[in-house]
Design an enzyme around this catalytic site. Structure first.
Site, PDB file in Angstrom:
ATOM      1  N   SER A 259       0.851  -1.189   0.000  1.00 56.15           N
ATOM      2  CA  SER A 259       0.000   0.000   0.000  1.00 56.15           C
ATOM      3  C   SER A 259       0.881   1.232   0.000  1.00 56.15           C
ATOM      4  CB  SER A 259      -0.900   0.002   1.247  1.00 56.15           C
ATOM      5  OG  SER A 259      -1.480   1.275   1.462  1.00 56.15           O
ATOM      6  N   ARG A 299     -21.362  -5.130 -46.844  1.00 56.35           N
ATOM      7  CA  ARG A 299     -20.204  -4.760 -46.015  1.00 56.35           C
ATOM      8  C   ARG A 299     -20.700  -3.759 -44.991  1.00 56.35           C
ATOM      9  NH1 ARG A 299     -15.479  -4.239 -48.864  1.00 56.35           N
ATOM     10  NH2 ARG A 299     -14.546  -3.446 -46.944  1.00 56.35           N
TER      11      ARG A 299
END
Length: 383
Positions: A259, A299
């Site tokens: 930490s 497409r």
């Protein structure tokens, strides 16, 4: 490639980097040339960044890529890409990248299976309190918990195996193979060239799938199935590693779990990062399905374009979580004494169902047989 905001991203190495995608596009173009009788060692002496910057002009990276590739390979420039369309090249390049990613994930799934099989066997007699809806339920064993994790990982491995055989994509401008047919002289010859290209790349051949996107949604779903299984494991580890529970813990590693403010902490970082991936993956899978459902005409417009970065992100994050989960399971620490103490402290309440059933035994049901079934499945035997 690294990602500052996705700690652990470096575990995925070169999978789906810009450079590897460009290299895959070169492989596709080279295979198409070779299948058409124009084998060539293509030079790629150009900047990947230049391709990325110029991609905005045409909406995809293949267009500037081809301009640079032709300029560096004038001897085959007139044959390069002829008969293909941008989607053929990019889709097939993504297939090659996904195949490499799936292989990486599969290797880590195998590591996980082996680690979980060891845990299930070693702890088949390690009694602990089962929990349902967060509360103590009845006695169980950690071996059975590991066996249940194992089933989830095996399900993920099965899903990945079923989805990883991705096909080549060659359809020409509108998915009819019109230009390849004109080049080859007949539909049969065009199909032969497609099959030859697929063979060079080591991919199965199939009809064009420009707007039928199941190959990509299936592999996306398989990746999500993997992170689902790993998320379950990570959640259990996170809950069990709370100081007030203390039944499981990650193996210590240099520089991990600290930490910035509290030197007393040893955070279960691997489980945290795995859970992160499990939370992030489903929306990416949903984006792939939204794109597939949004395809139009011959497409797609936009729905194809959203797939590329989505697939890259989902694939790399799955690869990272695969390696992290394997490491977590290989080093997982099981506090047998803490499990026993918790079970003892939960009595007499945790034995209420056993007393109701009039059972004088340990009340572990078919735990051994269920563990054996999971181990048999891991070994490829009938359960």
């Amino acid at each position: 490639m690294t990602d500052l905001l996705w700690p652990g991203d470096a575990r995925a190495g070169d999978l789906f980097t810009d450079a590897s995608v460009v290299e895959a596009m070169v492989r596709v173009e080279s295979a198409w040339l070779a299948a058409g009788g124009h084998p060539s060692e293509l030079s790629t002496a150009f900047s990947v960044r230049d391709v990325a910057v110029a991609a905005e002009g045409g909406g995809n990276p293949v267009i500037p890529f081809l301009e640079l590739l032709r300029s560096r390979n004038p001897e085959v420039a007139e044959h390069l890409h002829t008969g293909l369309t941008s989607q053929d090249v990019l889709d097939t390049a993504l297939v090659l990248q996904l195949r490499d990613t799936a292989a990486f994930v599969a290797r880590n799934l195998d590591r996980q299976v082996a680690a979980l099989a060891r845990l299930a066997e070693r702890h088949r007699g390690t009694r602990m309190a089962a929990r349902t809806l967060t509360q103590h339920a009845i006695p169980t064993t950690f071996g059975l918990k590991a066996a249940n994790w194992l089933h989830g990982v095996l399900d993920a491995r099965d899903a990945l195996s079923a989805a990883a055989d991705l096909p080549i994509q060659i359809g020409g401008a509108a998915g009819s193979l019109a230009a390849p047919t004109a080049l080859a002289g007949s539909p049969a010859a065009a199909l032969e060239r497609v099959a030859a290209t697929a063979g060079i790349l080591g991919l199965p051949a199939r009809p064009p799938w420009h707007t039928a996107r199941a190959p990509f949604t299936r592999i996306g779903d398989a990746f999500v199935t993997c992170t689902d299984a790993w998320g379950k494991i990570a959640n259990d580890v996170l809950l069990s590693s709370r100081p007030e529970v203390g039944e499981l813990s990650e193996a210590p590693a240099e520089g991990r779990g600290g930490s910035s403010a509290m030197p007393n902490k040893h955070n279960p970082v691997l489980a945290v990062l795995i859970r992160r991936a499990a939370l992030a993956a489903p929306p990416l899978g949903a984006t792939m399905h939204a794109a597939a459902a949004g395809a139009i005409d011959e497409r797609p417009d936009g729905s194809w374009h959203v797939e590329w970065a989505t697939l890259r992100t989902l694939a790399r994050r799955t690869a990272v979580a695969a390696d992290q989960t394997a490491e977590l399971l290989e080093g997982l620490r099981v506090d047998i004494e803490r499990m026993a103490a918790t079970l003892t402290a939960a009595r007499p309440g945790i034995d209420a169902e056993r007393r109701k059933m009039g059972d004088d035994g340990p009340y572990l049901g078919a735990s051994d047989e269920l563990i054996d079934a999971a181990l048999a499945r891991a070994q490829g035997k009938p359960c």
